[in-house]
Design a protein around this motif. Sequence first.
Motif, PDB file in Angstrom:
ATOM      1  N   GLY A  16      53.440  33.427  55.915  1.00  0.00           N
ATOM      2  CA  GLY A  16      52.367  32.596  55.365  1.00  0.00           C
ATOM      3  C   GLY A  16      52.711  31.117  55.507  1.00  0.00           C
ATOM      4  O   GLY A  16      51.850  30.283  55.789  1.00  0.00           O
ATOM      5  N   LEU A  17      54.009  30.804  55.285  1.00  0.00           N
ATOM      6  CA  LEU A  17      54.425  29.401  55.406  1.00  0.00           C
ATOM      7  C   LEU A  17      54.429  28.949  56.859  1.00  0.00           C
ATOM      8  O   LEU A  17      54.294  27.771  57.155  1.00  0.00           O
ATOM      9  CB  LEU A  17      55.820  29.212  54.796  1.00  0.00           C
ATOM     10  CG  LEU A  17      55.874  29.313  53.270  1.00  0.00           C
ATOM     11  CD1 LEU A  17      57.313  29.366  52.780  1.00  0.00           C
ATOM     12  CD2 LEU A  17      55.147  28.145  52.616  1.00  0.00           C
ATOM     13  N   TYR A  18      54.656  29.908  57.749  1.00  0.00           N
ATOM     14  CA  TYR A  18      54.670  29.559  59.180  1.00  0.00           C
ATOM     15  C   TYR A  18      53.326  29.882  59.843  1.00  0.00           C
ATOM     16  O   TYR A  18      53.209  29.871  61.048  1.00  0.00           O
ATOM     17  CB  TYR A  18      55.821  30.262  59.906  1.00  0.00           C
ATOM     18  CG  TYR A  18      57.099  29.451  59.811  1.00  0.00           C
ATOM     19  CD1 TYR A  18      57.344  28.414  60.706  1.00  0.00           C
ATOM     20  CD2 TYR A  18      58.032  29.682  58.814  1.00  0.00           C
ATOM     21  CE1 TYR A  18      58.480  27.632  60.624  1.00  0.00           C
ATOM     22  CE2 TYR A  18      59.182  28.905  58.712  1.00  0.00           C
ATOM     23  CZ  TYR A  18      59.404  27.890  59.622  1.00  0.00           C
ATOM     24  OH  TYR A  18      60.521  27.111  59.534  1.00  0.00           O
ATOM     25  N   LYS A  19      52.297  30.156  59.012  1.00  0.00           N
ATOM     26  CA  LYS A  19      50.973  30.434  59.555  1.00  0.00           C
ATOM     27  C   LYS A  19      50.482  29.191  60.295  1.00  0.00           C
ATOM     28  O   LYS A  19      50.716  28.065  59.846  1.00  0.00           O
ATOM     29  CB  LYS A  19      50.006  30.769  58.419  1.00  0.00           C
ATOM     30  CG  LYS A  19      49.081  31.900  58.777  1.00  0.00           C
ATOM     31  CD  LYS A  19      48.173  32.196  57.648  1.00  0.00           C
ATOM     32  CE  LYS A  19      48.104  33.692  57.396  1.00  0.00           C
ATOM     33  NZ  LYS A  19      47.419  33.979  56.167  1.00  0.00           N
ATOM     34  N   GLY A  20      49.831  29.411  61.406  1.00  0.00           N
ATOM     35  CA  GLY A  20      49.350  28.243  62.158  1.00  0.00           C
ATOM     36  C   GLY A  20      50.444  27.645  63.019  1.00  0.00           C
ATOM     37  O   GLY A  20      50.275  26.560  63.570  1.00  0.00           O
ATOM     38  N   TYR A  37      59.270  23.435  64.043  1.00  0.00           N
ATOM     39  CA  TYR A  37      60.113  24.419  63.371  1.00  0.00           C
ATOM     40  C   TYR A  37      60.794  23.851  62.137  1.00  0.00           C
ATOM     41  O   TYR A  37      61.009  24.558  61.159  1.00  0.00           O
ATOM     42  CB  TYR A  37      61.103  25.040  64.362  1.00  0.00           C
ATOM     43  CG  TYR A  37      60.375  26.090  65.174  1.00  0.00           C
ATOM     44  CD1 TYR A  37      59.924  27.254  64.561  1.00  0.00           C
ATOM     45  CD2 TYR A  37      60.057  25.883  66.499  1.00  0.00           C
ATOM     46  CE1 TYR A  37      59.190  28.195  65.270  1.00  0.00           C
ATOM     47  CE2 TYR A  37      59.330  26.821  67.222  1.00  0.00           C
ATOM     48  CZ  TYR A  37      58.899  27.975  66.599  1.00  0.00           C
ATOM     49  OH  TYR A  37      58.163  28.905  67.285  1.00  0.00           O
ATOM     50  N   ALA A  38      61.085  22.548  62.163  1.00  0.00           N
ATOM     51  CA  ALA A  38      61.739  21.956  60.992  1.00  0.00           C
ATOM     52  C   ALA A  38      60.739  21.681  59.865  1.00  0.00           C
ATOM     53  O   ALA A  38      61.094  21.682  58.696  1.00  0.00           O
ATOM     54  CB  ALA A  38      62.448  20.669  61.399  1.00  0.00           C
ATOM     55  N   GLY A  39      59.470  21.462  60.199  1.00  0.00           N
ATOM     56  CA  GLY A  39      58.555  20.975  59.171  1.00  0.00           C
ATOM     57  C   GLY A  39      57.363  21.847  58.837  1.00  0.00           C
ATOM     58  O   GLY A  39      56.611  21.546  57.908  1.00  0.00           O
ATOM     59  N   ALA A  50      61.439  17.004  59.780  1.00  0.00           N
ATOM     60  CA  ALA A  50      60.544  17.167  60.928  1.00  0.00           C
ATOM     61  C   ALA A  50      60.669  15.993  61.904  1.00  0.00           C
ATOM     62  O   ALA A  50      60.931  16.183  63.093  1.00  0.00           O
ATOM     63  CB  ALA A  50      59.098  17.313  60.448  1.00  0.00           C
ATOM     64  N   ASN A  51      60.503  14.772  61.389  1.00  0.00           N
ATOM     65  CA  ASN A  51      60.555  13.631  62.313  1.00  0.00           C
ATOM     66  C   ASN A  51      61.981  13.262  62.700  1.00  0.00           C
ATOM     67  O   ASN A  51      62.209  12.675  63.757  1.00  0.00           O
ATOM     68  CB  ASN A  51      59.796  12.441  61.737  1.00  0.00           C
ATOM     69  CG  ASN A  51      58.304  12.705  61.807  1.00  0.00           C
ATOM     70  OD1 ASN A  51      57.770  12.989  62.865  1.00  0.00           O
ATOM     71  ND2 ASN A  51      57.643  12.680  60.664  1.00  0.00           N
ATOM     72  N   GLY A  52      62.932  13.632  61.828  1.00  0.00           N
ATOM     73  CA  GLY A  52      64.340  13.482  62.215  1.00  0.00           C
ATOM     74  C   GLY A  52      64.609  14.335  63.442  1.00  0.00           C
ATOM     75  O   GLY A  52      65.147  13.880  64.449  1.00  0.00           O
ATOM     76  N   PRO A  78      56.738  24.839  57.215  1.00  0.00           N
ATOM     77  CA  PRO A  78      56.442  25.346  55.871  1.00  0.00           C
ATOM     78  C   PRO A  78      55.867  24.260  54.955  1.00  0.00           C
ATOM     79  O   PRO A  78      54.873  24.486  54.260  1.00  0.00           O
ATOM     80  CB  PRO A  78      57.806  25.825  55.366  1.00  0.00           C
ATOM     81  CG  PRO A  78      58.571  26.137  56.600  1.00  0.00           C
ATOM     82  CD  PRO A  78      58.123  25.134  57.609  1.00  0.00           C
ATOM     83  N   LEU A  79      56.451  23.074  55.010  1.00  0.00           N
ATOM     84  CA  LEU A  79      55.949  22.021  54.120  1.00  0.00           C
ATOM     85  C   LEU A  79      54.622  21.446  54.611  1.00  0.00           C
ATOM     86  O   LEU A  79      53.836  20.926  53.823  1.00  0.00           O
ATOM     87  CB  LEU A  79      57.002  20.921  53.956  1.00  0.00           C
ATOM     88  CG  LEU A  79      58.138  21.360  53.009  1.00  0.00           C
ATOM     89  CD1 LEU A  79      59.361  20.494  53.178  1.00  0.00           C
ATOM     90  CD2 LEU A  79      57.670  21.338  51.563  1.00  0.00           C
ATOM     91  N   ASP A  80      54.353  21.576  55.889  1.00  0.00           N
ATOM     92  CA  ASP A  80      53.057  21.132  56.397  1.00  0.00           C
ATOM     93  C   ASP A  80      51.960  22.060  55.875  1.00  0.00           C
ATOM     94  O   ASP A  80      50.872  21.614  55.491  1.00  0.00           O
ATOM     95  CB  ASP A  80      53.063  21.135  57.933  1.00  0.00           C
ATOM     96  CG  ASP A  80      51.812  20.478  58.485  1.00  0.00           C
ATOM     97  OD1 ASP A  80      51.600  19.290  58.178  1.00  0.00           O
ATOM     98  OD2 ASP A  80      51.036  21.155  59.204  1.00  0.00           O
ATOM     99  N   THR A  81      52.272  23.369  55.822  1.00  0.00           N
ATOM    100  CA  THR A  81      51.303  24.331  55.284  1.00  0.00           C
ATOM    101  C   THR A  81      50.992  23.990  53.822  1.00  0.00           C
ATOM    102  O   THR A  81      49.823  23.954  53.406  1.00  0.00           O
ATOM    103  CB  THR A  81      51.876  25.762  55.389  1.00  0.00           C
ATOM    104  OG1 THR A  81      52.129  26.020  56.757  1.00  0.00           O
ATOM    105  CG2 THR A  81      50.931  26.799  54.839  1.00  0.00           C
ATOM    106  N   VAL A  82      52.044  23.707  53.050  1.00  0.00           N
ATOM    107  CA  VAL A  82      51.849  23.355  51.638  1.00  0.00           C
ATOM    108  C   VAL A  82      50.974  22.105  51.540  1.00  0.00           C
ATOM    109  O   VAL A  82      50.045  22.029  50.726  1.00  0.00           O
ATOM    110  CB  VAL A  82      53.224  23.142  50.949  1.00  0.00           C
ATOM    111  CG1 VAL A  82      53.048  22.573  49.548  1.00  0.00           C
ATOM    112  CG2 VAL A  82      53.991  24.459  50.897  1.00  0.00           C
TER     113      VAL A  82
END
Length: 610
Positions: free
Chosen positions: A61-65, A24-26, A277-279, A28-32
């Motif tokens: 779209g950012l939370y796709k997947g 949940y924290a990471g 995310a890892n934090g 959107p940026l993982d999608t990018v």
Amino acid sequence: MAEIFKEFITTFLAGSAGGTACVYAGQPLDTVKVKLQTFPNVYSGTFDCFKTTLKTEGLRGLYKGSVPALVCNVSENAVLFVALGCMKNMIAYITNKQSSNLSNIENACAGSLSSIFSSLVVCPTELVKCRMQAMSELYTTGKLEKPMSPYGVVRSMIKAEGVLSLFNGLTSTWVREMPGYFFFFYGYEFTRNLLTAKGKEKDDIGVVKTAFAGGTAGLCLWVAIFPIDVIKSRIQVMSVAGKQEGFRKTLFHVARHEGIRALYSGLLPTVIRTYPANGALFVTYEYTKDTKQFVNQFSRRPVRRALLYVPGHDVRKVTKIPSLQVDCTVLDCEDGVALDKKDEARSKIAEMYDDIAQKSSCEVGVRINAPSSGLAKNDLEVLFGKVPYPSCLVVPKIDDHHEITWICDTLRDIVLNAILPKQVPPNVIRIIFQIESARGLLGMKESVEAGIASCAKIRCTSQIDGVIFGSDDFCADLGISRTSEAIELMYARQKILTTAKAYGLQAIDMVYIDYKDTDGLRRQSIEGFKMGFTGKQIIHPHQIQTVQDAFIPDSQKIEWALELLKAYDESRKGAFTFQGQMIDLPTILQARNIVNIYKHINEQKKTNAE
Ligand SMILES: CC(=O)SCCNC(=O)CCNC(=O)[C@H](O)C(C)(C)COP(=O)(O)OP(=O)(O)OC[C@H]1O[C@@H](n2cnc3c(N)ncnc32)[C@H](O)[C@@H]1OP(=O)(O)O
Ligand SMILES: O=CC(=O)O
């Protein structure tokens, strides 16, 4: 065995919780990152990709997947952290160390080895996740005829290439994960050590520093293995449009045709993403793992129908414990021991505890002196300053909430000092405290809350299990002259009982000091059970049977409750008639209580017999 299972469950749950927080924290940026890695020419950079996705596909779209990402992360981290524990133990065995004392490099090796196992989960789930994240690009560039659901992706892969196709990219996953997790855990342990103040433990650095160490772990991982990840993503995403070359060929192809920069395409969002995310992963993992309470709340409190005091200095009485068929015994340092025998009681208990507890089928606890006596700290140090320590602690004369907080905090310090740093405490100490004064009774709610809060602190070593009514001292405090009916104590009994139940605790009734009067004891025990007490203090073995028989519903009552519940299941009505009585939900709940008590006591009997 039970401890290993608890450890497994704790690590498994902590890893799963960490994985959820990480997604949940990471996400959107993982999608990018995945979009930039697989279609480096479609977007001008991280921000452009983020903005365009948000504009064209919305937040979804950012939370796709996310669903496959959740499946992927939760299962990966659950397996990773369980395997990590095993690998650390293995390395500790080889190097002849405690697993809590491994060096940064040894921790890193354990992390790297654990990733062999987690990769088996990561590979198929990540494959689906990557394809989902890059679905719109696959569709618009004509590589797919129409967009697919995660299920559709899995189905088409299995149909086209068989089940093994789900492990497409496993070699590159291993090639990425093994060095990756080496740097990941090295970075984490190194940063935690760096941030630990002199004389403190790594575990005590707090949330912010733990989150920073987690983020830095991610940074180390990605900087080290980013090109491998790019190739892995390419193989996994592009193979949707037909067979894809292997790892080496894809690497050379990308380097030759798109340049070295393409191997780092998507690094920026990855590095930005890694901190939240890892934090979140490590904060959630560390705090869930240490909150043993989390697991303990699933394990029931031991049945304590009769709680027998045994003066701690009286070796003859103490050695009788294994022969007694009683639910709980308490080795006493307090009122059962004269002032000049206190030292003797404490040291005798410390010396004999383990042997007696091993030989007995009942729970064996200890009672220390009151916090206000000036003796309690010494008691705690002697009784809990070494492993193994008692599993149950009775604390008398709690007059206000500061006293119970002080006990829990002091106990934790002593226990954590007694075990090696980072070692998991071997067992949770179940605390039962006594209310024995007017002040204690008035402040009981605050004391229960303070005790629960103090026990729930990080690396908790104890939990509040119940409250005992210390009636003799209460009578002395209030100037009460006792009667055999004990009407003068009714208010205190009800208040203690109600408060304990409000917090889900056991309530243990007053002692019956006329230990030769079995009829009087039976009458008072039945009364206590009917009031709702879960058990009663006793002082002599003669009292065991009478009390334990009173604190279990009689066979007629159990039969009534079972039949009523059956009739309720069949009638499915709010109110109905059963054996001439009107029955509605409150009576059903009472019947359930009766059946639950009966079942619980029988289960405990079976466990004790084993
Ligand atoms: C209000 C409160 O705080 S209550 C808590 C503080 N008080 C206590 O801890 C008192 C606990 N009880 C006792 O010390 C004893 O039962 C006494 C002093 C009341 C009576 O003791 P005795 O005179 O030994 O009783 P009695 O002769 O009937 O004992 C019969 C057997 O049971 C044993 N026994 C008695 N009480 C206990 C006990 N609490 N635990 C274990 N064994 C016991 C005795 O040792 C004796 O065995 P033995 O013949 O093999 O020696
Ligand atoms: O500790 C018990 C009492 O009754 O007082």
